[in-house]
Design a protein around this motif. Structure first.
Motif, PDB file in Angstrom:
ATOM      1  N   ARG A 128       0.833  -1.208   0.000  1.00  0.00           N
ATOM      2  CA  ARG A 128       0.000   0.000   0.000  1.00  0.00           C
ATOM      3  C   ARG A 128       0.863   1.251   0.000  1.00  0.00           C
ATOM      4  O   ARG A 128       0.651   2.172  -0.798  1.00  0.00           O
ATOM      5  CB  ARG A 128      -0.907  -0.014   1.232  1.00  0.00           C
ATOM      6  CG  ARG A 128      -1.765   1.236   1.425  1.00  0.00           C
ATOM      7  CD  ARG A 128      -2.280   1.304   2.850  1.00  0.00           C
ATOM      8  NE  ARG A 128      -1.180   1.482   3.790  1.00  0.00           N
ATOM      9  CZ  ARG A 128      -1.208   1.065   5.061  1.00  0.00           C
ATOM     10  NH1 ARG A 128      -2.262   0.429   5.531  1.00  0.00           N
ATOM     11  NH2 ARG A 128      -0.167   1.270   5.837  1.00  0.00           N
ATOM     12  N   ASP A 129       1.854   1.285   0.876  1.00  0.00           N
ATOM     13  CA  ASP A 129       2.697   2.480   0.972  1.00  0.00           C
ATOM     14  C   ASP A 129       3.555   2.674  -0.269  1.00  0.00           C
ATOM     15  O   ASP A 129       3.792   3.808  -0.704  1.00  0.00           O
ATOM     16  CB  ASP A 129       3.588   2.388   2.215  1.00  0.00           C
ATOM     17  CG  ASP A 129       2.777   2.470   3.501  1.00  0.00           C
ATOM     18  OD1 ASP A 129       1.631   2.969   3.455  1.00  0.00           O
ATOM     19  OD2 ASP A 129       3.286   2.034   4.545  1.00  0.00           O
ATOM     20  N   LEU A 130       4.026   1.579  -0.857  1.00  0.00           N
ATOM     21  CA  LEU A 130       4.867   1.683  -2.044  1.00  0.00           C
ATOM     22  C   LEU A 130       4.076   2.133  -3.267  1.00  0.00           C
ATOM     23  O   LEU A 130       4.577   2.891  -4.095  1.00  0.00           O
ATOM     24  CB  LEU A 130       5.522   0.327  -2.331  1.00  0.00           C
ATOM     25  CG  LEU A 130       6.640  -0.120  -1.388  1.00  0.00           C
ATOM     26  CD1 LEU A 130       7.032  -1.556  -1.689  1.00  0.00           C
ATOM     27  CD2 LEU A 130       7.847   0.797  -1.497  1.00  0.00           C
ATOM     28  N   LEU A 131       2.822   1.687  -3.363  1.00  0.00           N
ATOM     29  CA  LEU A 131       2.055   1.924  -4.579  1.00  0.00           C
ATOM     30  C   LEU A 131       1.215   3.193  -4.541  1.00  0.00           C
ATOM     31  O   LEU A 131       0.965   3.809  -5.582  1.00  0.00           O
ATOM     32  CB  LEU A 131       1.133   0.725  -4.853  1.00  0.00           C
ATOM     33  CG  LEU A 131       1.826  -0.608  -5.144  1.00  0.00           C
ATOM     34  CD1 LEU A 131       0.782  -1.717  -5.289  1.00  0.00           C
ATOM     35  CD2 LEU A 131       2.678  -0.520  -6.400  1.00  0.00           C
ATOM     36  N   LEU A 132       0.778   3.614  -3.357  1.00  0.00           N
ATOM     37  CA  LEU A 132      -0.222   4.675  -3.282  1.00  0.00           C
ATOM     38  C   LEU A 132       0.329   6.059  -2.941  1.00  0.00           C
ATOM     39  O   LEU A 132      -0.313   7.062  -3.249  1.00  0.00           O
ATOM     40  CB  LEU A 132      -1.302   4.306  -2.254  1.00  0.00           C
ATOM     41  CG  LEU A 132      -2.109   3.036  -2.546  1.00  0.00           C
ATOM     42  CD1 LEU A 132      -3.172   2.830  -1.474  1.00  0.00           C
ATOM     43  CD2 LEU A 132      -2.749   3.109  -3.929  1.00  0.00           C
ATOM     44  N   HIS A 133       1.477   6.144  -2.311  1.00  0.00           N
ATOM     45  CA  HIS A 133       1.904   7.425  -1.761  1.00  0.00           C
ATOM     46  C   HIS A 133       3.258   7.907  -2.271  1.00  0.00           C
ATOM     47  O   HIS A 133       3.886   8.765  -1.658  1.00  0.00           O
ATOM     48  CB  HIS A 133       1.903   7.355  -0.229  1.00  0.00           C
ATOM     49  CG  HIS A 133       0.589   6.884   0.338  1.00  0.00           C
ATOM     50  ND1 HIS A 133      -0.601   7.492   0.025  1.00  0.00           N
ATOM     51  CD2 HIS A 133       0.285   5.861   1.163  1.00  0.00           C
ATOM     52  CE1 HIS A 133      -1.589   6.874   0.643  1.00  0.00           C
ATOM     53  NE2 HIS A 133      -1.085   5.873   1.330  1.00  0.00           N
ATOM     54  N   GLY A 134       3.722   7.364  -3.382  1.00  0.00           N
ATOM     55  CA  GLY A 134       4.944   7.850  -3.996  1.00  0.00           C
ATOM     56  C   GLY A 134       6.183   7.518  -3.188  1.00  0.00           C
ATOM     57  O   GLY A 134       6.124   6.914  -2.115  1.00  0.00           O
ATOM     58  N   LEU A 161       9.178   6.322   1.769  1.00  0.00           N
ATOM     59  CA  LEU A 161      10.341   6.526   2.624  1.00  0.00           C
ATOM     60  C   LEU A 161       9.925   6.954   4.020  1.00  0.00           C
ATOM     61  O   LEU A 161      10.491   6.483   5.020  1.00  0.00           O
ATOM     62  CB  LEU A 161      11.281   7.557   2.012  1.00  0.00           C
ATOM     63  CG  LEU A 161      12.586   7.802   2.777  1.00  0.00           C
ATOM     64  CD1 LEU A 161      13.367   6.510   2.961  1.00  0.00           C
ATOM     65  CD2 LEU A 161      13.448   8.845   2.078  1.00  0.00           C
ATOM     66  N   CYS A 162       8.926   7.836   4.123  1.00  0.00           N
ATOM     67  CA  CYS A 162       8.435   8.247   5.447  1.00  0.00           C
ATOM     68  C   CYS A 162       7.870   7.046   6.199  1.00  0.00           C
ATOM     69  O   CYS A 162       8.096   6.888   7.408  1.00  0.00           O
ATOM     70  CB  CYS A 162       7.375   9.335   5.312  1.00  0.00           C
ATOM     71  SG  CYS A 162       8.027  10.927   4.767  1.00  0.00           S
ATOM     72  N   ILE A 215      12.525   0.392  -0.613  1.00  0.00           N
ATOM     73  CA  ILE A 215      11.354   1.057  -1.182  1.00  0.00           C
ATOM     74  C   ILE A 215      11.367   1.037  -2.709  1.00  0.00           C
ATOM     75  O   ILE A 215      10.562   1.708  -3.348  1.00  0.00           O
ATOM     76  CB  ILE A 215      11.218   2.512  -0.679  1.00  0.00           C
ATOM     77  CG1 ILE A 215      12.388   3.375  -1.165  1.00  0.00           C
ATOM     78  CG2 ILE A 215      11.108   2.556   0.830  1.00  0.00           C
ATOM     79  CD1 ILE A 215      12.181   4.875  -0.900  1.00  0.00           C
ATOM     80  N   GLY A 216      12.274   0.275  -3.306  1.00  0.00           N
ATOM     81  CA  GLY A 216      12.319   0.170  -4.760  1.00  0.00           C
ATOM     82  C   GLY A 216      12.690   1.460  -5.439  1.00  0.00           C
ATOM     83  O   GLY A 216      12.137   1.793  -6.495  1.00  0.00           O
ATOM     84  N   SER A 217      13.639   2.187  -4.875  1.00  0.00           N
ATOM     85  CA  SER A 217      14.042   3.470  -5.429  1.00  0.00           C
ATOM     86  C   SER A 217      15.552   3.485  -5.637  1.00  0.00           C
ATOM     87  O   SER A 217      16.219   2.448  -5.564  1.00  0.00           O
ATOM     88  CB  SER A 217      13.614   4.597  -4.471  1.00  0.00           C
ATOM     89  OG  SER A 217      13.902   5.866  -5.021  1.00  0.00           O
ATOM     90  N   THR A 218      16.098   4.659  -5.929  1.00  0.00           N
ATOM     91  CA  THR A 218      17.534   4.812  -6.099  1.00  0.00           C
ATOM     92  C   THR A 218      18.119   5.530  -4.900  1.00  0.00           C
ATOM     93  O   THR A 218      17.414   6.242  -4.171  1.00  0.00           O
ATOM     94  CB  THR A 218      17.854   5.619  -7.371  1.00  0.00           C
ATOM     95  OG1 THR A 218      17.323   6.949  -7.224  1.00  0.00           O
ATOM     96  CG2 THR A 218      17.225   4.956  -8.588  1.00  0.00           C
ATOM     97  N   ARG A 219      19.429   5.361  -4.718  1.00  0.00           N
ATOM     98  CA  ARG A 219      20.085   6.049  -3.609  1.00  0.00           C
ATOM     99  C   ARG A 219      20.000   7.559  -3.768  1.00  0.00           C
ATOM    100  O   ARG A 219      19.833   8.289  -2.781  1.00  0.00           O
ATOM    101  CB  ARG A 219      21.559   5.617  -3.529  1.00  0.00           C
ATOM    102  CG  ARG A 219      22.332   6.264  -2.391  1.00  0.00           C
ATOM    103  CD  ARG A 219      23.705   5.642  -2.241  1.00  0.00           C
ATOM    104  NE  ARG A 219      24.457   5.678  -3.487  1.00  0.00           N
ATOM    105  CZ  ARG A 219      25.648   5.106  -3.655  1.00  0.00           C
ATOM    106  NH1 ARG A 219      26.195   4.435  -2.657  1.00  0.00           N
ATOM    107  NH2 ARG A 219      26.276   5.188  -4.820  1.00  0.00           N
ATOM    108  N   GLU A 220      20.049   8.042  -5.012  1.00  0.00           N
ATOM    109  CA  GLU A 220      19.977   9.484  -5.251  1.00  0.00           C
ATOM    110  C   GLU A 220      18.628  10.047  -4.806  1.00  0.00           C
ATOM    111  O   GLU A 220      18.559  11.130  -4.209  1.00  0.00           O
ATOM    112  CB  GLU A 220      20.220   9.780  -6.732  1.00  0.00           C
ATOM    113  CG  GLU A 220      21.646   9.524  -7.217  1.00  0.00           C
ATOM    114  CD  GLU A 220      21.968   8.051  -7.378  1.00  0.00           C
ATOM    115  OE1 GLU A 220      23.163   7.694  -7.435  1.00  0.00           O
ATOM    116  OE2 GLU A 220      21.009   7.239  -7.448  1.00  0.00           O
ATOM    117  N   SER A 221      17.548   9.324  -5.102  1.00  0.00           N
ATOM    118  CA  SER A 221      16.220   9.780  -4.678  1.00  0.00           C
ATOM    119  C   SER A 221      16.097   9.796  -3.161  1.00  0.00           C
ATOM    120  O   SER A 221      15.538  10.732  -2.576  1.00  0.00           O
ATOM    121  CB  SER A 221      15.137   8.876  -5.277  1.00  0.00           C
ATOM    122  OG  SER A 221      15.087   9.007  -6.684  1.00  0.00           O
TER     123      SER A 221
END
Length: 249
Positions: free
Chosen positions: A150-156, A161-162, A198-204
């Protein structure tokens, strides 16, 4: 998988909620699980299991911590869950022929009890109370996975991360002095590790964390993240006040 090796370092045993997913089991049934489990010692970096290994066992963390992850293309990795002392985890297979779709690796020197699924099935067939608690554990694992999706898909990425910071605090949290009332994530987590969660990059992750620092929402102290304003984080990720058994990585 490496086993029967002496531990080389002390481990941190979790924070606010060290019992983790095993909280649904009564003490007698936890003792029964421990009795069935064969203890295995791992060094930091050792694999407990890897992809395509037979999925015919569950795992109870006695000491240390482990991560379950998926190896992606180009050598990247996605972290699905973290496990600390008191956690029971694995991939239960109703058909008896499944293989692991993920890998589990020790993050520090750890001890894990290996519970054969066949032995567990015998107890489930003969002990109704244990079977009910086992069903509760499976439901808890499912709800935890759903809350992370839910957190990964719905809230960017910012919301994810929060949410992750709050989940890490629930697992590894310590408090500052009564005077400052700070919430400190007691385990050092790198930005790359958080990106994998969170399926993101270190830069993000770097960018979002810097924004949170500029706003005074978080800070760092000796390499550990301090949550100065947890309510702000809850607002960004649209926190639904899940129990700590669910709000965890």
């Amino acid at each position: 998988m490496k086993q029967n090796r002496a531990a080389r370092s002390e481990t941190w045993n979790g924070g606010l909620f060290p019992a983790g997913t095993s909280s649904v089991y009564s003490q007698p049934h936890l003792a029964l699980i421990r009795e069935m489990a064969e203890p295995v010692r791992l060094f930091a970096g050792d694999y407990l299991y890897q992809e395509n290994d037979p999925a015919d066992q569950l795992y109870f963390v006695n000491r240390g911590s482990l991560k379950v992850s998926k190896l992606l293309e180009d050598g990247l990795s996605a972290t699905l869950s973290l496990h600390i002392p008191g956690d029971l985890f694995g991939e239960p297979d109703p058909f008896g022929r499944a293989v692991h779709q993920f890998e589990a690796k020790a993050l520090e020197d750890s001890e894990v009890g290996i519970v054969p699924q066949a032995e567990l099935d015998k107890v489930i067939r003969t002990n109704g109370d244990f079977a009910v608690e086992y069903m509760g554990w499976m439901a808890l694992m499912q709800r935890t996975a759903q809350s992370k999706l839910r957190d990964l898909l719905l809230h960017g990425k910012s919301g994810a991360l929060c949410s992750l910071l709050l989940r890490l605090y629930n697992m590894y949290g310590t408090s500052g002095t009564i005077k400052d009332g700070r919430s400190i994530i007691g385990k050092r987590i790198t930005n790359l590790e958080m990106a994998e969660m969170i399926g993101s990059t270190r830069e993000s992750v770097n960018r979002i964390l810097n924004e949170l620092k500029d706003q005074g929402v978080i800070s760092t102290e000796r390499g550990r993240i301090v949550l100065n304003d947890p309510d702000y984080l809850r607002n960004i990720c649209h926190c639904e006040d899940c129990p700590k058994e669910i709000c965890r990585m």
